[in-house]
Design a protein around this motif. Structure first.
Motif, short mmCIF file in Angstrom:
data_model
loop_
_atom_site.label_atom_id
_atom_site.label_comp_id
_atom_site.label_asym_id
_atom_site.label_seq_id
_atom_site.Cartn_x
_atom_site.Cartn_y
_atom_site.Cartn_z
N ASN A 1 -7.38 8.15 4.05
CA ASN A 1 -6.47 7.25 4.73
C ASN A 1 -7.11 6.55 5.93
O ASN A 1 -6.41 6.05 6.79
N THR B 1 0.86 -1.19 0.00
CA THR B 1 0.00 0.00 0.00
C THR B 1 0.90 1.24 0.00
O THR B 1 2.00 1.21 0.56
N ASP C 1 3.79 -4.32 4.88
CA ASP C 1 4.67 -3.37 4.21
C ASP C 1 5.77 -2.90 5.15
O ASP C 1 6.95 -2.90 4.79
N MET D 1 -2.10 -5.25 5.38
CA MET D 1 -1.22 -4.87 4.28
C MET D 1 -0.22 -3.80 4.72
O MET D 1 0.96 -3.85 4.35
N ILE D 2 -0.67 -2.84 5.53
CA ILE D 2 0.23 -1.81 6.05
C ILE D 2 1.29 -2.46 6.94
O ILE D 2 2.48 -2.14 6.85
N ILE E 1 -6.68 -4.03 5.18
CA ILE E 1 -5.84 -2.88 4.88
C ILE E 1 -4.77 -2.73 5.96
O ILE E 1 -3.60 -2.48 5.67
#
Length: 89
Positions: free
Chosen positions: A66, A53, A80, A76-77, A73
């Protein structure tokens, strides 16, 4: 005795699965090897990890673009940031 052998066999098989090599991470390590990792104060380098992301959206100021309303989500953050971790030499 049979239970002990089964337990030993499970540990051996788990150890075999844990030793998988990551060719992409090996190539990234070669690329970033000359980098002075002590100059990175946070221990995270965005170019070193995979970008799932765009993290520049999540700057700490809550806006409608945001807002993390879904657990996927957030995962995914987290993935990352976890792949951005660089080990100081």
């Amino acid at each position: 005795m049979k239970k002990i052998l089964i337990i030993i066999q499970c540990f051996i098989s788990l150890n075999a699965f844990c030793q998988t090599e990551d060719p992409l991470r090996d190539k990234l390590n070669l690329i970033f090897q000359p980098l002075n990792k002590t100059q990175i104060p946070t221990g995270y380098l965005a170019e070193y990890g995979a970008e799932f992301t765009p993290l520049h959206w999540y700057n700490g100021i809550l806006t409608d673009s945001n807002l993390v309303f879904n657990l996927n989500i957030f995962k995914m953050i987290y993935a990352d940031v976890e792949t951005d971790k660089i080990v100081a030499a």
